[in-house]
Motif scaffolding. Structure first.
Motif, PDB file in Angstrom:
ATOM      1  N   THR A 200       0.834  -1.196   0.000  1.00 43.14           N
ATOM      2  CA  THR A 200       0.000   0.000   0.000  1.00 43.14           C
ATOM      3  C   THR A 200       0.870   1.248   0.000  1.00 43.14           C
ATOM      4  OG1 THR A 200      -1.769  -1.143   1.189  1.00 43.14           O
ATOM      5  CG2 THR A 200      -1.778   1.262   1.276  1.00 43.14           C
ATOM      6  N   GLY A 201       1.947   1.245   0.808  1.00 40.01           N
ATOM      7  CA  GLY A 201       2.860   2.385   0.828  1.00 40.01           C
ATOM      8  C   GLY A 201       3.528   2.616  -0.516  1.00 40.01           C
ATOM      9  N   ASP A 202       3.948   1.536  -1.169  1.00 41.85           N
ATOM     10  CA  ASP A 202       4.552   1.661  -2.506  1.00 41.85           C
ATOM     11  C   ASP A 202       3.564   2.277  -3.492  1.00 41.85           C
ATOM     12  OD1 ASP A 202       6.859   0.471  -1.544  1.00 41.85           O
ATOM     13  OD2 ASP A 202       6.373  -1.518  -2.346  1.00 41.85           O
ATOM     14  N   ARG A 203       2.327   1.819  -3.405  1.00 40.54           N
ATOM     15  CA  ARG A 203       1.297   2.309  -4.318  1.00 40.54           C
ATOM     16  C   ARG A 203       1.037   3.805  -4.099  1.00 40.54           C
ATOM     17  NH1 ARG A 203      -1.831  -1.497  -3.257  1.00 40.54           N
ATOM     18  NH2 ARG A 203      -1.091  -2.819  -4.940  1.00 40.54           N
ATOM     19  N   LEU A 204       0.951   4.218  -2.842  1.00 37.03           N
ATOM     20  CA  LEU A 204       0.680   5.621  -2.549  1.00 37.03           C
ATOM     21  C   LEU A 204       1.894   6.503  -2.857  1.00 37.03           C
ATOM     22  CD1 LEU A 204      -1.415   5.369   0.727  1.00 37.03           C
ATOM     23  CD2 LEU A 204      -2.215   5.911  -1.583  1.00 37.03           C
ATOM     24  N   ARG A 205       3.104   5.965  -2.719  1.00 35.83           N
ATOM     25  CA  ARG A 205       4.285   6.722  -3.099  1.00 35.83           C
ATOM     26  C   ARG A 205       4.283   7.000  -4.600  1.00 35.83           C
ATOM     27  NH1 ARG A 205       8.899   4.173  -3.142  1.00 35.83           N
ATOM     28  NH2 ARG A 205       7.962   3.102  -4.928  1.00 35.83           N
ATOM     29  N   ASP A 206       3.866   6.004  -5.385  1.00 36.47           N
ATOM     30  CA  ASP A 206       3.736   6.227  -6.828  1.00 36.47           C
ATOM     31  C   ASP A 206       2.664   7.275  -7.120  1.00 36.47           C
ATOM     32  OD1 ASP A 206       5.682   4.331  -7.288  1.00 36.47           O
ATOM     33  OD2 ASP A 206       4.268   2.708  -7.714  1.00 36.47           O
ATOM     34  N   ARG A 207       1.578   7.251  -6.351  1.00 41.35           N
ATOM     35  CA  ARG A 207       0.525   8.252  -6.513  1.00 41.35           C
ATOM     36  C   ARG A 207       1.059   9.646  -6.153  1.00 41.35           C
ATOM     37  NH1 ARG A 207      -1.824   4.661  -8.892  1.00 41.35           N
ATOM     38  NH2 ARG A 207      -3.653   3.512  -8.201  1.00 41.35           N
ATOM     39  N   TYR A 208       1.926   9.720  -5.152  1.00 40.64           N
ATOM     40  CA  TYR A 208       2.547  10.984  -4.771  1.00 40.64           C
ATOM     41  C   TYR A 208       3.369  11.554  -5.937  1.00 40.64           C
ATOM     42  CZ  TYR A 208       6.191  13.932  -2.619  1.00 40.64           C
ATOM     43  OH  TYR A 208       7.078  14.942  -2.329  1.00 40.64           O
ATOM     44  N   ASP A 209       4.171  10.691  -6.559  1.00 39.87           N
ATOM     45  CA  ASP A 209       5.014  11.141  -7.663  1.00 39.87           C
ATOM     46  C   ASP A 209       4.178  11.637  -8.839  1.00 39.87           C
ATOM     47  OD1 ASP A 209       7.411  10.604  -6.343  1.00 39.87           O
ATOM     48  OD2 ASP A 209       7.491   8.537  -7.066  1.00 39.87           O
ATOM     49  N   ALA A 210       2.995  11.060  -9.024  1.00 37.93           N
ATOM     50  CA  ALA A 210       2.140  11.420 -10.157  1.00 37.93           C
ATOM     51  C   ALA A 210       0.992  12.335  -9.753  1.00 37.93           C
ATOM     52  CB  ALA A 210       1.588  10.148 -10.803  1.00 37.93           C
ATOM     53  N   ALA A 211       1.056  12.921  -8.548  1.00 34.03           N
ATOM     54  CA  ALA A 211      -0.054  13.741  -8.047  1.00 34.03           C
ATOM     55  C   ALA A 211      -0.344  14.917  -8.982  1.00 34.03           C
ATOM     56  CB  ALA A 211       0.262  14.258  -6.641  1.00 34.03           C
ATOM     57  N   ALA A 212      -1.605  15.292  -9.063  1.00 36.41           N
ATOM     58  CA  ALA A 212      -2.051  16.347  -9.977  1.00 36.41           C
ATOM     59  C   ALA A 212      -2.345  17.634  -9.208  1.00 36.41           C
ATOM     60  CB  ALA A 212      -3.309  15.896 -10.721  1.00 36.41           C
ATOM     61  N   GLN A 213      -1.794  18.741  -9.699  1.00 35.59           N
ATOM     62  CA  GLN A 213      -2.127  20.030  -9.098  1.00 35.59           C
ATOM     63  C   GLN A 213      -3.453  20.511  -9.676  1.00 35.59           C
ATOM     64  OE1 GLN A 213       0.836  23.103  -9.470  1.00 35.59           O
ATOM     65  NE2 GLN A 213      -0.215  24.466  -8.035  1.00 35.59           N
ATOM     66  N   VAL A 214      -4.327  20.957  -8.796  1.00 35.13           N
ATOM     67  CA  VAL A 214      -5.661  21.378  -9.213  1.00 35.13           C
ATOM     68  C   VAL A 214      -5.986  22.725  -8.570  1.00 35.13           C
ATOM     69  CG1 VAL A 214      -6.453  18.984  -9.417  1.00 35.13           C
ATOM     70  CG2 VAL A 214      -6.831  20.225  -7.281  1.00 35.13           C
ATOM     71  N   THR A 215      -7.058  23.310  -9.018  1.00 32.40           N
ATOM     72  CA  THR A 215      -7.633  24.468  -8.367  1.00 32.40           C
ATOM     73  C   THR A 215      -9.132  24.234  -8.271  1.00 32.40           C
ATOM     74  OG1 THR A 215      -7.768  26.881  -8.390  1.00 32.40           O
ATOM     75  CG2 THR A 215      -7.989  25.761 -10.519  1.00 32.40           C
ATOM     76  N   LYS A 229      -4.164  20.057 -20.413  1.00 33.42           N
ATOM     77  CA  LYS A 229      -3.682  19.025 -21.330  1.00 33.42           C
ATOM     78  C   LYS A 229      -3.826  17.628 -20.723  1.00 33.42           C
ATOM     79  CE  LYS A 229      -0.262  22.000 -23.600  1.00 33.42           C
ATOM     80  NZ  LYS A 229       1.179  22.194 -23.914  1.00 33.42           N
ATOM     81  N   PHE A 230      -3.888  17.565 -19.414  1.00 32.06           N
ATOM     82  CA  PHE A 230      -3.982  16.271 -18.739  1.00 32.06           C
ATOM     83  C   PHE A 230      -5.431  15.948 -18.405  1.00 32.06           C
ATOM     84  CE2 PHE A 230       0.332  17.786 -17.534  1.00 32.06           C
ATOM     85  CZ  PHE A 230       1.057  16.810 -18.191  1.00 32.06           C
ATOM     86  N   ASN A 231      -5.696  14.667 -18.266  1.00 28.40           N
ATOM     87  CA  ASN A 231      -7.038  14.232 -17.921  1.00 28.40           C
ATOM     88  C   ASN A 231      -7.388  14.667 -16.496  1.00 28.40           C
ATOM     89  OD1 ASN A 231      -7.361  12.931 -20.399  1.00 28.40           O
ATOM     90  ND2 ASN A 231      -6.496  11.011 -19.621  1.00 28.40           N
ATOM     91  N   ARG A 232      -8.670  14.769 -16.241  1.00 22.21           N
ATOM     92  CA  ARG A 232      -9.142  15.081 -14.903  1.00 22.21           C
ATOM     93  C   ARG A 232      -8.703  13.977 -13.949  1.00 22.21           C
ATOM     94  NH1 ARG A 232     -13.334  18.194 -12.867  1.00 22.21           N
ATOM     95  NH2 ARG A 232     -14.276  17.418 -10.935  1.00 22.21           N
ATOM     96  N   PRO A 233      -8.198  14.315 -12.751  1.00 22.57           N
ATOM     97  CA  PRO A 233      -7.756  13.285 -11.807  1.00 22.57           C
ATOM     98  C   PRO A 233      -8.879  12.297 -11.486  1.00 22.57           C
ATOM     99  CG  PRO A 233      -7.064  15.461 -11.080  1.00 22.57           C
ATOM    100  CD  PRO A 233      -7.984  15.675 -12.235  1.00 22.57           C
ATOM    101  N   THR A 234      -8.514  11.032 -11.360  1.00 22.89           N
ATOM    102  CA  THR A 234      -9.479   9.995 -11.020  1.00 22.89           C
ATOM    103  C   THR A 234      -9.557   9.840  -9.498  1.00 22.89           C
ATOM    104  OG1 THR A 234      -7.904   8.160 -10.958  1.00 22.89           O
ATOM    105  CG2 THR A 234      -8.758   8.803 -13.119  1.00 22.89           C
ATOM    106  N   LYS A 235     -10.400   8.930  -9.049  1.00 24.28           N
ATOM    107  CA  LYS A 235     -10.547   8.670  -7.618  1.00 24.28           C
ATOM    108  C   LYS A 235      -9.318   7.987  -7.027  1.00 24.28           C
ATOM    109  CE  LYS A 235     -15.594   8.325  -7.637  1.00 24.28           C
ATOM    110  NZ  LYS A 235     -16.764   7.458  -7.348  1.00 24.28           N
ATOM    111  N   ASP A 236      -8.396   7.547  -7.881  1.00 21.45           N
ATOM    112  CA  ASP A 236      -7.175   6.906  -7.400  1.00 21.45           C
ATOM    113  C   ASP A 236      -5.967   7.832  -7.469  1.00 21.45           C
ATOM    114  OD1 ASP A 236      -8.240   4.277  -6.824  1.00 21.45           O
ATOM    115  OD2 ASP A 236      -8.456   4.014  -8.988  1.00 21.45           O
ATOM    116  N   ASP A 237      -6.152   9.076  -7.884  1.00 28.83           N
ATOM    117  CA  ASP A 237      -5.055  10.027  -8.029  1.00 28.83           C
ATOM    118  C   ASP A 237      -5.032  11.017  -6.871  1.00 28.83           C
ATOM    119  OD1 ASP A 237      -4.193   9.044 -10.554  1.00 28.83           O
ATOM    120  OD2 ASP A 237      -5.811  10.158 -11.534  1.00 28.83           O
ATOM    121  N   LEU A 238      -3.859  11.240  -6.305  1.00 36.79           N
ATOM    122  CA  LEU A 238      -3.707  12.272  -5.293  1.00 36.79           C
ATOM    123  C   LEU A 238      -3.762  13.644  -5.945  1.00 36.79           C
ATOM    124  CD1 LEU A 238      -0.823  10.837  -3.056  1.00 36.79           C
ATOM    125  CD2 LEU A 238      -3.272  10.878  -2.550  1.00 36.79           C
ATOM    126  N   ILE A 239      -4.309  14.612  -5.219  1.00 36.05           N
ATOM    127  CA  ILE A 239      -4.407  15.974  -5.733  1.00 36.05           C
ATOM    128  C   ILE A 239      -3.867  16.950  -4.695  1.00 36.05           C
ATOM    129  CG2 ILE A 239      -6.380  15.464  -7.232  1.00 36.05           C
ATOM    130  CD1 ILE A 239      -8.172  16.844  -5.142  1.00 36.05           C
TER     131      ILE A 239
END
Length: 319
Positions: A200-215, A229-239
């Motif tokens: 789970t930690g490995d998975r969330l660390r990968d999500r951290y690296d790919a986290a999307a900045q939003v407003t 240009k990027f898709n809207r973050p999904t329920k599995d993406d950190l924001i």
């Protein structure tokens, strides 16, 4: 182990109500916090931000947890995931009232027809539900204003809490045990099983690296990606909504301790390397001696005798 809700002085009003209703669950919440801290420090041990605990701060991770950065996003997800994992396992072990073994039905394709669906599986349904209630209630209380920034921060934290829960719940495995004479494994019993918390930690660390900045829109009610240009973050993406500091220099307001004095690897080109870790400030090398037990021998019965050995190694620390 004795426990009282009154000792949990960091709980919000809503969480205190949860504590009073589910006091036996709070040991699991404490375990979850310990698991989350340990896993965070493992995942970031070779990075500028290394998940340092700040015991004198209101938040255990200091100011970094109060900003809307990707670090805060990871922390919310990790702690939420920890509660799912801890409570699910305690249900299975019979340590809680109100829950027991998993009641999930036999999967149609995951196991062979002749295998037995039984045993006592981790109750991830209950853990997921409890985490959603306990962890999210704090956000709904402290960020209650009906307009931005309070509402937008609440939505960000709630989203990341859910990412953490899904990182556990959606990756449940099937565990099986063999039965039969001479280890033939002619019969197997299978059940619902949590992924390891390291996975789970490995998975969330990968999500951290790919986290999307939003407003968020002016009302703070709708998420808008910064980069169209990027898709809207999904329920599995950190924001996150706020850029992180570079963590090179001390910045108390933003939760940066700087990297001066951190150990680095002069041969590495990655995040643990002296170039990146020290932010191109250079590093100093020293020779450190270690004393350890060595050449141990077992003597029947039942003693172990060891010699004392001294070894030295070069240690590199950031300027």
């Amino acid at each position: 182990m004795t426990f009282s809700c009154n000792t949990m002085n960091v709980l919000s009003y809503g969480q205190m109500k949860f504590c009073q209703l589910y006091e036996d669950h709070m040991i699991g919440v404490v375990k979850a916090a310990q698991m989350g801290i340990g896993e965070c420090q493992h995942q970031f041990k070779d990075r500028r931000w290394n998940c340092t605990v700040m015991p004198k701060e209101p938040s255990v991770f200091g100011k970094v947890a109060t900003r809307a950065t990707r670090e805060s996003a990871f922390l919310h997800a990790m702690m939420s995931a920890g509660v799912v994992h801890s409570i699910s396992r305690m249900c299975r072990d019979g340590e809680l009232t109100g829950c027991g073994c998993s009641k999930k039905k036999r999967p149609k394709k995951a196991i062979r027809p002749e295998w037995i669906w039984g045993g006592c599986g981790d109750n991830t349904d209950y853990g997921y539900k409890f985490s959603g209630g306990f962890v999210d209630v704090m956000e709904k209380e402290k960020n209650h204003p009906r307009k931005s920034p309070g509402l937008s921060r609440m939505l960000m934290n709630l989203h990341n809490n859910e990412v953490g829960r899904r990182a556990v719940y959606r990756h449940v495995k099937i565990g099986c045990k063999c039965h039969g004479t001479s280890g033939s494994c002619s019969v197997r019993t299978c059940w619902n099983q949590l992924p390891s918390f390291r996975q789970t930690g490995d998975r969330l660390r990968d999500r951290y690296d790919a986290a999307a900045q939003v407003t968020f829109n002016p009302q703070g009610t709708r998420l808008i990606p910064i980069n169209r240009k990027f898709n809207r973050p999904t329920k599995d993406d950190l924001i996150f909504t706020e850029p992180s500091p570079n963590f090179c220099n001390p910045d108390p307001e933003r939760g940066s301790l700087g990297t001066s004095g951190r150990v680095c690897d002069r041969r590495s080109q990655g995040t643990s390397g002296c170039g990146l870790m020290c932010c191109d400030r250079g590093y100093r090398s020293s020779k450190v001696k270690y004393v350890e037990r060595c050449k141990c021998k077992f003597h029947w019965c039942c003693n172990v005798s060891c010699q004392t050995c001294e070894r030295s190694m070069h240690v590199h620390t950031c300027n």
